[in-house]
Design a protein around this motif. Structure first.
Motif, PDB file in Angstrom:
ATOM      1  N   PRO A   1      23.193  44.487  47.289  1.00 21.14           N
ATOM      2  CA  PRO A   1      24.155  44.057  46.658  1.00 21.14           C
ATOM      3  C   PRO A   1      24.768  45.142  45.764  1.00 21.14           C
ATOM      4  CG  PRO A   1      22.547  42.922  45.901  1.00 21.14           C
ATOM      5  CD  PRO A   1      21.914  43.713  47.175  1.00 21.14           C
ATOM      6  N   PHE A   2      23.690  45.995  45.141  1.00 17.75           N
ATOM      7  CA  PHE A   2      24.087  46.960  44.215  1.00 17.75           C
ATOM      8  C   PHE A   2      24.845  48.151  44.912  1.00 17.75           C
ATOM      9  CE2 PHE A   2      20.053  44.986  43.474  1.00 17.75           C
ATOM     10  CZ  PHE A   2      20.294  44.338  42.252  1.00 17.75           C
ATOM     11  N   SER A   3      25.151  48.318  45.953  1.00 20.91           N
ATOM     12  CA  SER A   3      26.077  49.437  46.474  1.00 20.91           C
ATOM     13  C   SER A   3      27.464  48.850  47.168  1.00 20.91           C
ATOM     14  CB  SER A   3      25.456  50.194  47.344  1.00 20.91           C
ATOM     15  OG  SER A   3      25.049  49.382  48.690  1.00 20.91           O
ATOM     16  N   MET A   4      27.836  47.373  46.815  1.00 23.39           N
ATOM     17  CA  MET A   4      28.907  46.798  47.244  1.00 23.39           C
ATOM     18  C   MET A   4      30.239  47.357  46.443  1.00 23.39           C
ATOM     19  SD  MET A   4      27.603  43.030  47.501  1.00 23.39           S
ATOM     20  CE  MET A   4      29.206  42.309  47.209  1.00 23.39           C
ATOM     21  N   ARG A   5      30.985  47.672  47.340  1.00 23.55           N
ATOM     22  CA  ARG A   5      32.357  47.895  46.653  1.00 23.55           C
ATOM     23  C   ARG A   5      33.116  46.642  46.191  1.00 23.55           C
ATOM     24  NH1 ARG A   5      36.106  51.189  50.628  1.00 23.55           N
ATOM     25  NH2 ARG A   5      36.711  52.563  48.764  1.00 23.55           N
ATOM     26  N   ASN A   6      34.064  46.652  45.448  1.00 24.45           N
ATOM     27  CA  ASN A   6      34.584  45.481  44.858  1.00 24.45           C
ATOM     28  C   ASN A   6      35.996  45.599  45.183  1.00 24.45           C
ATOM     29  OD1 ASN A   6      35.480  47.490  43.160  1.00 24.45           O
ATOM     30  ND2 ASN A   6      34.279  46.732  41.356  1.00 24.45           N
ATOM     31  N   ARG A   7      36.451  46.134  46.122  1.00 25.05           N
ATOM     32  CA  ARG A   7      37.855  45.926  46.441  1.00 25.05           C
ATOM     33  C   ARG A   7      38.240  44.686  47.035  1.00 25.05           C
ATOM     34  NH1 ARG A   7      40.671  51.471  48.725  1.00 25.05           N
ATOM     35  NH2 ARG A   7      38.564  51.803  49.426  1.00 25.05           N
ATOM     36  N   ILE A   8      37.233  44.194  48.009  1.00 28.46           N
ATOM     37  CA  ILE A   8      37.259  42.888  48.511  1.00 28.46           C
ATOM     38  C   ILE A   8      36.909  41.905  47.436  1.00 28.46           C
ATOM     39  CG2 ILE A   8      36.488  41.301  50.049  1.00 28.46           C
ATOM     40  CD1 ILE A   8      36.752  43.217  52.229  1.00 28.46           C
ATOM     41  N   PRO A   9      37.744  40.981  46.819  1.00 29.20           N
ATOM     42  CA  PRO A   9      37.605  40.329  45.674  1.00 29.20           C
ATOM     43  C   PRO A   9      36.302  39.115  45.986  1.00 29.20           C
ATOM     44  CG  PRO A   9      39.491  39.455  46.684  1.00 29.20           C
ATOM     45  CD  PRO A   9      39.110  40.781  47.457  1.00 29.20           C
ATOM     46  N   LEU A  10      35.271  39.274  45.232  1.00 26.57           N
ATOM     47  CA  LEU A  10      34.343  38.094  45.164  1.00 26.57           C
ATOM     48  C   LEU A  10      34.600  37.409  43.742  1.00 26.57           C
ATOM     49  CD1 LEU A  10      31.033  39.917  45.879  1.00 26.57           C
ATOM     50  CD2 LEU A  10      32.042  38.341  47.191  1.00 26.57           C
TER      51      LEU A  10
ATOM     52  N   ASN B   1      32.512  47.899  55.101  1.00 27.64           N
ATOM     53  CA  ASN B   1      31.415  48.112  54.117  1.00 27.64           C
ATOM     54  C   ASN B   1      30.845  46.674  53.517  1.00 27.64           C
ATOM     55  OD1 ASN B   1      31.582  50.883  53.902  1.00 27.64           O
ATOM     56  ND2 ASN B   1      33.023  50.955  52.202  1.00 27.64           N
ATOM     57  N   LEU B   2      31.754  45.620  53.715  1.00 24.09           N
ATOM     58  CA  LEU B   2      31.137  44.372  53.055  1.00 24.09           C
ATOM     59  C   LEU B   2      30.160  43.790  54.363  1.00 24.09           C
ATOM     60  CD1 LEU B   2      31.754  42.591  50.803  1.00 24.09           C
ATOM     61  CD2 LEU B   2      33.148  41.217  52.220  1.00 24.09           C
ATOM     62  N   LEU B   3      30.922  43.846  55.412  1.00 28.01           N
ATOM     63  CA  LEU B   3      30.033  43.387  56.658  1.00 28.01           C
ATOM     64  C   LEU B   3      28.785  44.166  56.916  1.00 28.01           C
ATOM     65  CD1 LEU B   3      32.976  42.653  59.459  1.00 28.01           C
ATOM     66  CD2 LEU B   3      31.619  41.023  57.909  1.00 28.01           C
ATOM     67  N   GLY B   4      28.692  45.438  56.366  1.00 32.86           N
ATOM     68  CA  GLY B   4      27.323  46.042  56.297  1.00 32.86           C
ATOM     69  C   GLY B   4      26.319  45.635  55.397  1.00 32.86           C
ATOM     70  N   GLU B   5      26.937  45.325  54.049  1.00 37.22           N
ATOM     71  CA  GLU B   5      25.980  44.459  53.284  1.00 37.22           C
ATOM     72  C   GLU B   5      25.487  43.312  53.358  1.00 37.22           C
ATOM     73  OE1 GLU B   5      25.144  46.437  50.714  1.00 37.22           O
ATOM     74  OE2 GLU B   5      27.019  47.919  50.596  1.00 37.22           O
ATOM     75  N   PHE B   6      26.266  42.286  54.225  1.00 41.49           N
ATOM     76  CA  PHE B   6      25.887  40.999  54.657  1.00 41.49           C
ATOM     77  C   PHE B   6      25.165  40.986  55.965  1.00 41.49           C
ATOM     78  CE2 PHE B   6      28.488  40.276  50.887  1.00 41.49           C
ATOM     79  CZ  PHE B   6      27.884  39.272  50.269  1.00 41.49           C
ATOM     80  N   GLU B   7      24.502  42.174  56.540  1.00 38.49           N
ATOM     81  CA  GLU B   7      24.136  42.129  57.528  1.00 38.49           C
ATOM     82  C   GLU B   7      22.878  41.202  58.056  1.00 38.49           C
ATOM     83  OE1 GLU B   7      21.462  46.336  57.440  1.00 38.49           O
ATOM     84  OE2 GLU B   7      23.399  46.447  58.144  1.00 38.49           O
ATOM     85  N   ASP B   8      22.127  40.974  56.917  1.00 41.24           N
ATOM     86  CA  ASP B   8      21.058  40.225  56.876  1.00 41.24           C
ATOM     87  C   ASP B   8      21.450  38.642  57.017  1.00 41.24           C
ATOM     88  OD1 ASP B   8      19.076  41.944  57.235  1.00 41.24           O
ATOM     89  OD2 ASP B   8      18.489  42.201  55.193  1.00 41.24           O
TER      90      ASP B   8
END
Ligand SMILES: [Zn+2]
Length: 387
Positions: free
Chosen positions: A24-33, A151-158
């Motif tokens: 989660p530390f390399s997540m971009r933030n252009r997709i709003p969370l 990028n986001l789908l990569g972060e949540f791959e697990d």
């Protein structure tokens, strides 16, 4: 236990079919969370993120330079995009454009769709239709929306889902309709495509890793010297995917991430090493583009759009060639170097199709720089003068 599972266990790989990482530390933030979701994600993942560097690795020790992933959601995303593009292209043929000769013919045999149940077919068709309606006319490399999603789908791959239904930290914060579409397509993809795709990804990683381990540091230092730019300190994330974009690989920056197709015939064998470093060079070759623009402005000349890219192709090919020359047969019918390995741009006819003048200039003025005979600035100045 299958032979592949044995191999995975021996090499410290997660079992085939399981996804690989969350950071989660390399997540971009252009997709709003939502702030709450972000805080929750950070709180839950902090110990994991600080203690582990999960990736699909290829041996007993991590490879330098690159961090390889074979991620479920990212592969699903590219497969749906690929299917949607096929529909899009079939519905809107462009007869005036020449056929893209480089487009790979990638097929699973037999067609996995032939084994769908009616409900699986419905879920899959709905997902492809969503991608066709929303994404197929957008470019994976240039559309911010698709770069962020990738990028986001990569972060949540697990994660087993993207809505956080089973684990709250898996709420990816995507548009609810897209979340529903992906979660409905996921079991279909997992049953009919993913085992083959994941296996192909891991095979590709395993095949390129020995050369990366032996030569990667040296190649990266050489390229950094050539472009007069420091190589990134952190390993560069490479998402290996059954499908990538039309070119077979693409690179997005901020953060610097490479996506490479494991099935694309252009990316196999020793070419894999060149593709890796070509793509990574997209992250460090900005001084070339800047110098070309500067020299053009000084001479009041139009800025040649692709010259920097031709230079990057040429440079990576020349750096890689002596390293892999011993093991690869020459394949080109073009006036390419004949000493073993044929660099990508020669093999795929890039110079012949549109960059013939550039190749001549690169050989005359850039090669002397690679040989240490002139400076970077002089080489670029000479190239631009001769345009
Ligand atoms: Zn490129």
């Amino acid at each position: 236990m299958t032979a592949c599972a044995n191999l995975a266990s021996r090499l410290h790989l997660p079992p085939l079919g399981l996804p690989a990482t969350i950071n989660p530390f390399s997540m971009r933030n252009r997709i709003p969370l939502s702030p709450a979701a972000l805080l929750l994600a950070l709180a839950v993942f902090a110990p994991v993120g600080l203690s582990a560097h999960p990736q699909v690795d290829s041996g007993y020790a991590p490879v330098p330079i690159f961090e390889f992933h074979s991620g479920f959601w990212l592969n699903l995303h590219h497969t749906l995009y690929h299917e949607a593009r096929k529909q899009h292209d079939a519905a809107a043929p462009q007869p005036n454009l020449p056929a893209k000769s480089g487009k790979p013919a990638l097929r699973n045999s037999p067609d996995p769709a032939s084994a769908f149940t009616p409900s699986e077919r419905q879920a899959w068709n709905d997902a492809v239709a969503y991608y066709a309606a929303n994404f197929a006319d957008k470019d994976l490399l240039f559309a911010n929306e698709l770069v962020d999603l990738k990028n986001l789908l990569g972060e949540f791959e697990d994660c087993a889902d993207l809505s956080g239904t089973r684990q709250k930290f898996c709420n990816a914060g995507l548009d609810p309709q897209l979340t529903r579409i992906l979660e409905a397509a996921a079991p279909v993809y997992r049953a009919h495509f993913w085992p083959d795709h994941d296996r192909a990804n891991r095979r590709w990683i395993l095949s390129v890793s020995p050369l990366v381990r032996e030569q990667g540091l040296g190649i990266s230092q050489r390229l950094a010297d050539i472009y007069e730019t420091p190589w990134p300190k952190r390993r560069i994330r490479v998402d290996v995917s059954a499908y990538a974009n039309w070119a077979g690989a693409y690179t997005t920056v901020d953060p610097l991430r490479v996506t490479i197709s494991s099935l694309d015939p252009r990316n196999q064998g020793n070419a894999a090493l060149e593709i890796l470093f070509h793509e990574a060079s997209h992250g460090i070759a900005q001084p070339v583009e800047a110098a070309i623009i500067r020299e053009c402005r000084q001479r009041d000349k139009p800025i040649p759009r692709d010259l920097w890219h031709a230079l990057v192709f040429y440079t990576t090919g020349e750096v890689i060639k002596p390293i892999v020359a011993s093991g690869a047969p020459a394949q080109s019918q073009s006036p390419a170097p004949s000493d073993g390995y044929t660099p990508y741009a020669f093999r795929e006819g890039l110079y012949q199709r549109k960059w013939e003048q550039y190749l001549e200039l690169l050989r005359r003025f850039w090669q002397p720089y690679l040989d240490g005979k002139v400076t970077f600035d002089d080489a670029i100045a000479h190239i631009v003068s001769a345009l």
